[in-house]
Design a protein around this motif. Structure first.
Motif, mmCIF file in Angstrom:
data_model
loop_
_atom_site.group_PDB
_atom_site.id
_atom_site.type_symbol
_atom_site.label_atom_id
_atom_site.label_comp_id
_atom_site.label_asym_id
_atom_site.label_seq_id
_atom_site.Cartn_x
_atom_site.Cartn_y
_atom_site.Cartn_z
ATOM 1 N N ARG A 1 6.043 -1.587 7.866
ATOM 2 C CA ARG A 1 5.910 -0.189 7.471
ATOM 3 C C ARG A 1 7.291 0.429 7.240
ATOM 4 O O ARG A 1 8.187 0.281 8.075
ATOM 5 C CB ARG A 1 5.171 0.587 8.561
ATOM 6 C CG ARG A 1 4.804 2.026 8.233
ATOM 7 C CD ARG A 1 3.840 2.516 9.307
ATOM 8 N NE ARG A 1 3.426 3.890 9.089
ATOM 9 C CZ ARG A 1 3.973 4.948 9.685
ATOM 10 N NH1 ARG A 1 4.990 4.766 10.520
ATOM 11 N NH2 ARG A 1 3.528 6.167 9.451
ATOM 12 N N ARG B 1 1.520 -6.700 9.273
ATOM 13 C CA ARG B 1 1.930 -5.486 8.555
ATOM 14 C C ARG B 1 3.378 -5.110 8.859
ATOM 15 O O ARG B 1 3.878 -5.315 9.957
ATOM 16 C CB ARG B 1 1.041 -4.298 8.961
ATOM 17 C CG ARG B 1 -0.402 -4.432 8.544
ATOM 18 C CD ARG B 1 -1.245 -3.333 9.162
ATOM 19 N NE ARG B 1 -2.644 -3.458 8.761
ATOM 20 C CZ ARG B 1 -3.213 -2.725 7.799
ATOM 21 N NH1 ARG B 1 -2.512 -1.815 7.151
ATOM 22 N NH2 ARG B 1 -4.489 -2.900 7.495
ATOM 23 N N ASN C 1 -2.890 4.656 1.371
ATOM 24 C CA ASN C 1 -3.510 3.344 1.619
ATOM 25 C C ASN C 1 -4.144 2.745 0.364
ATOM 26 O O ASN C 1 -5.087 1.959 0.454
ATOM 27 C CB ASN C 1 -4.568 3.428 2.732
ATOM 28 C CG ASN C 1 -3.933 3.507 4.109
ATOM 29 O OD1 ASN C 1 -2.856 2.949 4.334
ATOM 30 N ND2 ASN C 1 -4.588 4.211 5.017
ATOM 31 N N LEU D 1 0.836 -1.193 0.000
ATOM 32 C CA LEU D 1 0.000 0.000 0.000
ATOM 33 C C LEU D 1 0.876 1.249 0.000
ATOM 34 O O LEU D 1 1.946 1.272 0.636
ATOM 35 C CB LEU D 1 -0.914 0.025 1.229
ATOM 36 C CG LEU D 1 -1.782 -1.206 1.497
ATOM 37 C CD1 LEU D 1 -2.659 -0.953 2.717
ATOM 38 C CD2 LEU D 1 -2.631 -1.553 0.284
ATOM 39 N N GLN E 1 3.239 0.433 3.258
ATOM 40 C CA GLN E 1 2.947 -0.741 4.084
ATOM 41 C C GLN E 1 2.993 -2.010 3.256
ATOM 42 O O GLN E 1 2.536 -2.024 2.101
ATOM 43 C CB GLN E 1 1.557 -0.630 4.724
ATOM 44 C CG GLN E 1 1.412 0.521 5.699
ATOM 45 C CD GLN E 1 0.043 0.511 6.340
ATOM 46 O OE1 GLN E 1 -0.255 -0.304 7.220
ATOM 47 N NE2 GLN E 1 -0.816 1.417 5.898
#
Length: 365
Positions: A126, A124, A62, A58, A112
């Motif tokens: 990041r 997840r 998002n 993403l 992400q």
């Protein structure tokens, strides 16, 4: 109350248990050079019995920019400019690496990686991307005196620029400010350059234009982008100003059989002068070359050579001038017979005019 505490403790234990069984690794911060490709990578480690169903990437809004199923290597869904550059899988681990073709200001932010794991659920990672940039400037330039030219440089992260400043460093080493521009203001041209130089009102791509280049414009020019928070970013290019030669040739009689031919050219930088005889490409003995520095930055080159006077009758003697600013050499012919022809033609013209005047006078009389 004891039952409630026991339930919360039980959930906490379950959470710690699953956390210890599965982990996602991704660098928290990454810096990329604007205009170049950059890669993002995530790695997940799983316990036996867990299955990775899907991987998604993403962007900072998002939005999904790439996703795939590890067991279907030939089926990757992605947006333009994003590629799946690597994936390695085993029973307990999976690494996903994507490449974004060209880093631009719109790419700054946090990305992400999402791993859909069964039965644990979605995990997840990041990574936050920040950009840095270099000043893009043209190479060194050369211009002929009297002609216009433009020096330009670019900084792609224009939203960080607070001020643009142009400086000139002369051959002697002296540095002076030429022009500047601040957002929402007019460009400022310093007094020595007013009327000859203009600066466009831009913080991202700045252009310094010289209307008619002169020898005093020669030097090295630095464009400075005063940015926040990156500080000053700058680049330098040097300008050479050429004055093209306009050679002249003449000769004087030294003795009855000897003449001295002279060829001169004023230019910047100094021209190269040689002598030859057409058809033979023969240098007529050693020539003496002298150099004279003039006050405007140009150089006068004078080449002198002595030869038999008869060569002016028999051959086409030429002075050959070469200069860095010329695509080909300039040739100036030096021939005795041409001088002889000029005199009879001029004399004939004068005689004709006198004859016409005499006829007019006789008719009036």
């Amino acid at each position: 109350i004891l039952k409630i505490i026991s339930s919360e403790a039980f959930l906490l234990l379950i959470f710690i248990y699953f956390l210890s069984r599965i982990s996602v690794l991704a660098p928290p911060h990454l810096q990329a050079m604007a205009g170049l490709p950059f890669t993002l990578a995530c790695n997940i480690t799983m316990e036996t019995g867990e299955v990775l169903k899907q991987v998604l990437w993403l962007d900072m809004a998002n939005k999904t920019i790439l996703h795939y199923q590890p067991d279907k290597n030939d089926h990757v869904t992605k947006v333009d400019g994003v590629e799946l550059s690597q994936q390695t899988a085993s029973q307990q681990a999976h690494t996903s690496v994507i490449t974004i073709r060209r880093a631009a200001p719109a790419n700054e932010g946090c990305y992400q990686c999402l791993f859909d794991v069964y039965p644990t659920g979605q995990q997840r990672g990041r990574t936050c991307l920040s950009l840095t940039a270099m000043v893009e400037m043209m190479d060194n330039k050369t211009v002929v005196s009297g002609k216009p030219l433009t020096l330009s440089c670019k900084y792609v992260l224009s939203m960080r620029v607070r001020q643009v400043l142009w400086k000139k460093t002369a051959e002697q080493g002296d540095t002076a400010t030429v022009a500047s521009y601040v957002k929402n203001d007019r460009p400022i041209i310093e007094t020595p350059f007013k009327g000859r130089i203009t600066l466009n009102p831009s913080l991202g791509q700045t252009k310094l234009s010289i209307h008619q280049a002169q020898t005093e414009d020669e030097g090295c020019y630095t464009c400075e982008f005063h940015t926040y928070p990156d500080g000053i970013k700058s680049e330098t290019a040097c300008l050479s100003v050429y004055v093209l030669p306009k050679p002249e040739a003449s000769y004087v009689t030294v003795s009855e059989d000897i003449v001295e031919a002279n060829c001169s050219a004023v230019s910047r930088p100094a021209a190269e002068i040689s002598w030859n005889v057409e058809g033979h490409n023969q240098t007529l003995g050693p020539a003496v070359t002298s150099f004279y520095q003039l006050g405007d930055g140009t150089t006068m080159v004078v080449s002198s050579i002595q030869m038999q006077a008869e060569l002016l009758d028999d051959e086409l003697v030429k002075c050959e001038v070469r200069h860095q600013g010329l695509e080909s050499a300039i040739y100036v012919s030096l021939n005795k017979y041409r001088n002889f022809h000029v005199i009879p033609i001029s004399a004939s013209c004068v005689a004709l005019v006198l004859l016409i005047c005499l006829c007019i006078c006789l008719k009036r009389c």
